[in-house]
Design a protein around this motif. Structure first.
Motif, PDB file in Angstrom:
ATOM      1  N   THR A  74       0.834  -1.195   0.000  1.00  0.00           N
ATOM      2  CA  THR A  74       0.000   0.000   0.000  1.00  0.00           C
ATOM      3  C   THR A  74       0.870   1.247   0.000  1.00  0.00           C
ATOM      4  OG1 THR A  74      -1.658  -1.177   1.320  1.00  0.00           O
ATOM      5  CG2 THR A  74      -1.867   1.211   1.209  1.00  0.00           C
ATOM      6  N   VAL A  75       1.873   1.250   0.877  1.00  0.00           N
ATOM      7  CA  VAL A  75       2.777   2.398   0.978  1.00  0.00           C
ATOM      8  C   VAL A  75       3.490   2.624  -0.350  1.00  0.00           C
ATOM      9  CG1 VAL A  75       4.851   3.305   2.118  1.00  0.00           C
ATOM     10  CG2 VAL A  75       3.078   2.146   3.470  1.00  0.00           C
ATOM     11  N   PHE A  76       4.035   1.564  -0.921  1.00  0.00           N
ATOM     12  CA  PHE A  76       4.753   1.692  -2.193  1.00  0.00           C
ATOM     13  C   PHE A  76       3.818   2.203  -3.287  1.00  0.00           C
ATOM     14  CE2 PHE A  76       6.282   0.052  -6.264  1.00  0.00           C
ATOM     15  CZ  PHE A  76       7.524   0.677  -6.304  1.00  0.00           C
ATOM     16  N   SER A  77       2.630   1.656  -3.357  1.00  0.00           N
ATOM     17  CA  SER A  77       1.668   2.067  -4.382  1.00  0.00           C
ATOM     18  C   SER A  77       1.295   3.543  -4.234  1.00  0.00           C
ATOM     19  CB  SER A  77       0.423   1.190  -4.285  1.00  0.00           C
ATOM     20  OG  SER A  77      -0.544   1.598  -5.212  1.00  0.00           O
ATOM     21  N   ASP A  78       1.028   3.979  -2.993  1.00  0.00           N
ATOM     22  CA  ASP A  78       0.647   5.372  -2.763  1.00  0.00           C
ATOM     23  C   ASP A  78       1.795   6.341  -3.040  1.00  0.00           C
ATOM     24  OD1 ASP A  78      -1.959   4.749  -2.092  1.00  0.00           O
ATOM     25  OD2 ASP A  78      -1.641   4.876   0.075  1.00  0.00           O
ATOM     26  N   LEU A  79       3.019   5.910  -2.727  1.00  0.00           N
ATOM     27  CA  LEU A  79       4.160   6.813  -2.854  1.00  0.00           C
ATOM     28  C   LEU A  79       4.945   6.644  -4.149  1.00  0.00           C
ATOM     29  CD1 LEU A  79       5.500   6.796   0.819  1.00  0.00           C
ATOM     30  CD2 LEU A  79       3.859   8.348  -0.267  1.00  0.00           C
ATOM     31  N   LYS A  80       4.551   5.716  -4.996  1.00  0.00           N
ATOM     32  CA  LYS A  80       5.258   5.488  -6.263  1.00  0.00           C
ATOM     33  C   LYS A  80       5.380   6.757  -7.107  1.00  0.00           C
ATOM     34  CE  LYS A  80       5.426   2.327 -10.164  1.00  0.00           C
ATOM     35  NZ  LYS A  80       4.774   1.210 -10.829  1.00  0.00           N
TER      36      LYS A  80
END
Length: 119
Positions: free
Chosen positions: A33-39
């Motif tokens: 989730t973090v990676f997807s949101d901050l990509k």
């Protein structure tokens, strides 16, 4: 008769305790989730330049969805793990994102943040 009353009382007491006890929460936020949101922030963190609007939207979404202490601690741990592989300049740019995006992040973006203290 006393045995039936005591069993009824015990069952009623346990039911009341179950209803009144706070629910167990589990983190909904994952590192995916973090990676997807901050990509969308990746290009800015890696090389600088302008912060994309999508980056700020992703950061806002992450913070909005991190509704529990466990969520915020998980998000913190994921960001901390990403920071361990980054250069000092990249960590500095990542740490500047909350200010540039106008988002209040409940933890310091750094390699040495203690995520267990995030509330």
């Amino acid at each position: 008769m006393a045995s039936v009353l005591s069993k009824t009382f015990l069952l009623s007491f346990l039911l009341i305790c179950l209803v009144l006890s706070p629910p167990q929460t589990r983190a909904v936020i994952t590192c995916d989730t973090v990676f997807s949101d901050l990509k969308p922030c990746l290009s800015y963190v890696l090389v600088g330049g302008n912060v994309p609007t999508e980056c700020c939207n992703g950061l806002k979404s992450l913070i909005t969805n991190a509704t529990t202490t466990e969520d915020r601690q998980m998000a913190c741990s994921c960001v901390k793990n990403l920071a361990t592989a980054a250069t000092d300049e990249q960590v500095d740019r990542a740490a500047s994102l909350p200010g540039k995006c106008g988002v209040n992040v409940p933890f310091k973006i750094s390699r040495d943040v203690d995520c267990t203290k995030v509330k």
